[in-house]
Design a protein around this motif. Structure first.
Motif, PDB file in Angstrom:
ATOM      1  N   LEU A   4       0.832  -1.201   0.000  1.00  0.00           N
ATOM      2  CA  LEU A   4       0.000   0.000   0.000  1.00  0.00           C
ATOM      3  C   LEU A   4       0.870   1.255   0.000  1.00  0.00           C
ATOM      4  N   ALA A   5       1.918   1.256   0.810  1.00  0.00           N
ATOM      5  CA  ALA A   5       2.820   2.416   0.856  1.00  0.00           C
ATOM      6  C   ALA A   5       3.556   2.594  -0.466  1.00  0.00           C
ATOM      7  N   ASN A  63       2.482   1.641  -3.391  1.00  0.00           N
ATOM      8  CA  ASN A  63       1.468   2.118  -4.343  1.00  0.00           C
ATOM      9  C   ASN A  63       1.255   3.622  -4.182  1.00  0.00           C
ATOM     10  N   MET A  64       1.197   4.075  -2.950  1.00  0.00           N
ATOM     11  CA  MET A  64       0.990   5.494  -2.703  1.00  0.00           C
ATOM     12  C   MET A  64       2.197   6.311  -3.170  1.00  0.00           C
ATOM     13  N   ASN A  95       2.163   6.490  -6.945  1.00  0.00           N
ATOM     14  CA  ASN A  95       1.157   7.420  -7.459  1.00  0.00           C
ATOM     15  C   ASN A  95       1.563   8.872  -7.248  1.00  0.00           C
ATOM     16  N   MET A  96       2.316   9.147  -6.198  1.00  0.00           N
ATOM     17  CA  MET A  96       2.688  10.524  -5.917  1.00  0.00           C
ATOM     18  C   MET A  96       3.910  10.978  -6.694  1.00  0.00           C
ATOM     19  N   ARG A 149      -0.182   9.151 -11.791  1.00  0.00           N
ATOM     20  CA  ARG A 149      -1.286   8.213 -11.961  1.00  0.00           C
ATOM     21  C   ARG A 149      -1.346   7.713 -13.397  1.00  0.00           C
ATOM     22  N   MET A 161      -6.883   3.146  -0.665  1.00  0.00           N
ATOM     23  CA  MET A 161      -6.437   3.608  -1.981  1.00  0.00           C
ATOM     24  C   MET A 161      -7.374   4.683  -2.528  1.00  0.00           C
ATOM     25  N   HIS A 218      -6.598   7.892  -0.741  1.00  0.00           N
ATOM     26  CA  HIS A 218      -5.306   8.434  -1.169  1.00  0.00           C
ATOM     27  C   HIS A 218      -5.389   9.084  -2.544  1.00  0.00           C
ATOM     28  N   GLN A 219      -6.096   8.441  -3.475  1.00  0.00           N
ATOM     29  CA  GLN A 219      -6.168   8.964  -4.837  1.00  0.00           C
ATOM     30  C   GLN A 219      -7.265  10.000  -5.027  1.00  0.00           C
TER      31      GLN A 219
END
Length: 176
Positions: free
Chosen positions: A26-27, A29-30, A33-34, A39, A74, A77-78
């Motif tokens: 999860l981290a 993925n975040m 994305n950042m 994205r 998610m 976050h998005q």
């Protein structure tokens, strides 16, 4: 249960390792994305890969509820439509649990080919929900993400099964 020929007997999975790997995915993925490529539609969903792995290997510990919570994280976050990742991860987990007994009899490359339709269906579900929410079509590069996730399957399998393949008590006379 009879073990498939040539498959190593594994130690039990540590629950802390399972949850740690899910939170790490999860981290990552975040962070992906950042910073790395934003994205991008073709970017692999690492949470989906690790979630499917644990839903197949440990369905009694990682299930639809876990998938739903990770999906909500998610979505928050998005800043996406609340519930789109939660629904996609829940469906992905449900399908993975449905095939978990059958898929473990195959080799790792064959497993990657069999989880590819799961990843495709999850991404199509997310795209369909975004289109229903009024977003624009992200392009055909969205079909690259499931292929990259299927290519990551052997790497994830190797990394996440590594702690279970070690002997509990190392002994020169008794290799496991």
């Amino acid at each position: 249960m009879i073990m498939p020929r040539g498959q190593q007997l594994l130690l039990p999975a540590n629950p802390w390792f399972i949850w740690g790997s899910l939170i790490t995915a999860l981290a990552l993925n975040m962070l992906q994305n950042m910073g790395l490529w934003g994205r991008a539609a073709w970017a692999p969903d690492l949470v989906a890969v690790v979630l499917v792995f644990w839903a197949i290997h440990q369905p009694q510990r990682v299930g639809v509820g876990t998938a739903f919570l990770l999906g909500l994280a998610m979505d928050v976050h998005q800043s996406a439509l609340l519930g789109q990742h939660a629904l996609a991860y829940s469906a992905l987990s449900f399908l993975a649990i449905g095939i978990h007994r059958r898929i473990l009899w195959f080799s790792v490359p064959s497993q990657a080919a069999q989880v590819l339709p799961l990843f495709v269906s999850a991404h199509l579900l997310v795209v369909a929900l975004r289109l229903l929410g009024g977003d624009i079509f992200p392009g055909w590069t969205v079909l690259l993400a499931p292929a990259i996730e299927a290519l990551l399957w052997p790497v994830v399998t190797l990394l996440l099964l590594l702690p279970q393949r070690q002997a509990p008590d190392r002994d020169a006379n008794r290799p496991l």
